[in-house]
Design an enzyme around this catalytic site. Structure first.
Site, PDB file in Angstrom:
ATOM      1  N   SER A  65      72.341  39.185  27.731  1.00 50.92           N
ATOM      2  CA  SER A  65      72.287  39.498  26.858  1.00 50.92           C
ATOM      3  C   SER A  65      72.925  40.985  25.927  1.00 50.92           C
ATOM      4  CB  SER A  65      71.248  39.398  25.759  1.00 50.92           C
ATOM      5  OG  SER A  65      70.595  38.216  26.449  1.00 50.92           O
TER       6      SER A  65
HETATM    7  N1  SAH Z   1      67.528  37.376  30.162  1.00 51.47           N
HETATM    8  C1  SAH Z   1      69.163  36.962  30.524  1.00 51.47           C
HETATM    9  C2  SAH Z   1      70.003  36.450  29.808  1.00 51.47           C
HETATM   10  C3  SAH Z   1      70.891  35.357  29.792  1.00 51.47           C
HETATM   11  S1  SAH Z   1      71.309  34.154  28.926  1.00 51.47           S
HETATM   12  C4  SAH Z   1      69.513  38.634  30.902  1.00 51.47           C
HETATM   13  O1  SAH Z   1      69.040  39.771  30.748  1.00 51.47           O
HETATM   14  O2  SAH Z   1      70.550  38.202  31.455  1.00 51.47           O
HETATM   15  C5  SAH Z   1      70.275  33.017  28.997  1.00 51.47           C
HETATM   16  C6  SAH Z   1      69.917  32.562  30.210  1.00 51.47           C
HETATM   17  O3  SAH Z   1      68.857  31.290  29.964  1.00 51.47           O
HETATM   18  C7  SAH Z   1      71.356  31.688  30.814  1.00 51.47           C
HETATM   19  O4  SAH Z   1      71.109  32.270  32.522  1.00 51.47           O
HETATM   20  C8  SAH Z   1      70.388  30.261  31.139  1.00 51.47           C
HETATM   21  O5  SAH Z   1      71.041  29.273  32.508  1.00 51.47           O
HETATM   22  C9  SAH Z   1      68.979  30.001  31.066  1.00 51.47           C
HETATM   23  N2  SAH Z   1      68.622  29.139  30.315  1.00 51.47           N
HETATM   24  C10 SAH Z   1      68.748  28.109  29.208  1.00 51.47           C
HETATM   25  N3  SAH Z   1      68.186  27.504  29.136  1.00 51.47           N
HETATM   26  C11 SAH Z   1      66.778  26.978  30.357  1.00 51.47           C
HETATM   27  C12 SAH Z   1      65.397  26.968  30.604  1.00 51.47           C
HETATM   28  N4  SAH Z   1      65.596  25.347  29.573  1.00 51.47           N
HETATM   29  N5  SAH Z   1      64.876  27.198  31.442  1.00 51.47           N
HETATM   30  C13 SAH Z   1      64.737  28.575  31.760  1.00 51.47           C
HETATM   31  N6  SAH Z   1      66.545  29.176  32.009  1.00 51.47           N
HETATM   32  C14 SAH Z   1      67.203  28.765  30.654  1.00 51.47           C
END
Ligand code: SAH
Length: 227
Positions: A65
């Site tokens: 993000s």
């Molecule tokens: N917090 C992360 C942001 C990653 S983007 C960081 O600091 O880098 C959001 C993430 O949510 C992605 O990796 C995606 O695979 C995950 N995601 C999407 N739906 C999800 C779910 N139902 N359960 C767990 N993870 C999920």
């Protein structure tokens, strides 16, 4: 591999000033961003851009993000040292590291196994301790509930009831749990903060617009597979 260096430190402090100008006011959140080496949460080829205020690709069509978004969500969580915080969407592990830097006990769930494995390795190498697992985070993690904070880092179409139900009830000496979750369509979502105010009662605030990768729920995948 896990080195920090003065160049990155300077860029990180400049990022903190930029976030302050964009309206982030919580000094503890800004201090956490000043400490966590974001360049070590992206691929080496992207390190030069790690302290720009932008989201960056981390593989599997997912992103780390934008720093402003991380700061904004973290500020809304109102994390206090010792708080139990659940993160849905581990991704790169950066948001989890920020929560650790704030003194939280961090639980994190990711649905892409390779991302989870990479994030866990990074966090460990940097000395951040988290409890992590693979799976659908929209169901929460009942074994470790209740949580003081739950942060969803992917865009949801609606608030998963299971997450709301895993928020801590308010007590005399501590506030009720907070759920911070972007809710909306594919193009954009509004940040929503849900606060537990009593047994089965919640207070909901609807805030600014953001754009997240979608929260993918296992049940919705099953529905899509059906003819
Ligand atoms: N917090 C992360 C942001 C990653 S983007 C960081 O600091 O880098 C959001 C993430 O949510 C992605 O990796 C995606 O695979 C995950 N995601 C999407 N739906 C999800 C779910 N139902 N359960 C767990 N993870 C999920």
């Amino acid at each position: 591999m896990m080195e920090d260096d003065p160049l990155y430190r300077r860029r990180r402090l400049r990022l903190v000033e930029a976030l302050r100008e964009k309206g982030i006011q919580d000094e503890r959140v800004l201090a956490a961003i000043a400490r966590v080496p974001r360049h070590l949460f992206v691929e080496p080829a992207l390190r030069a851009r790690a302290y720009d205020d932008v989201a960056l690709p981390i593989g599997l069509k997912q992103t780390i993000s934008q720093p402003f978004t991380v700061a904004y969500q973290t500020q809304l969580l109102e994390v206090r040292p010792g708080d139990r915080v659940l993160e849905v969407g581990t991704g790169s592990g950066y948001q989890a590291a920020i929560l650790c830097a704030l003194g939280a006990r961090v639980f994190t769930i990711e649905r892409h196994r390779p991302l989870l494995e990479r994030a866990v390795m990074r966090l460990k190498a940097l000395g951040y301790r988290v409890v992590a697992r693979y799976g659908d985070g929209s169901l929460g993690w009942p074994a470790f509930a209740p949580f003081d904070g739950i942060v969803v880092t992917a865009g949801a179409t609606e608030i998963p009831a299971a997450l709301r139900e895993q928020l801590r009830l308010p007590e005399e000496d501590r506030p009720g749990g907070r759920l911070v979750i972007p809710v909306g369509g594919m193009q954009q979502q509004r940040m929503v903060r849900v606060r537990c105010t009593g047994p089965g009662t919640y207070e909901t605030e609807t805030l600014h617009l953001f754009r997240f990768v979608p929260l993918v729920r296992e049940s919705s995948q099953m529905q899509r597979r059906q003819p």
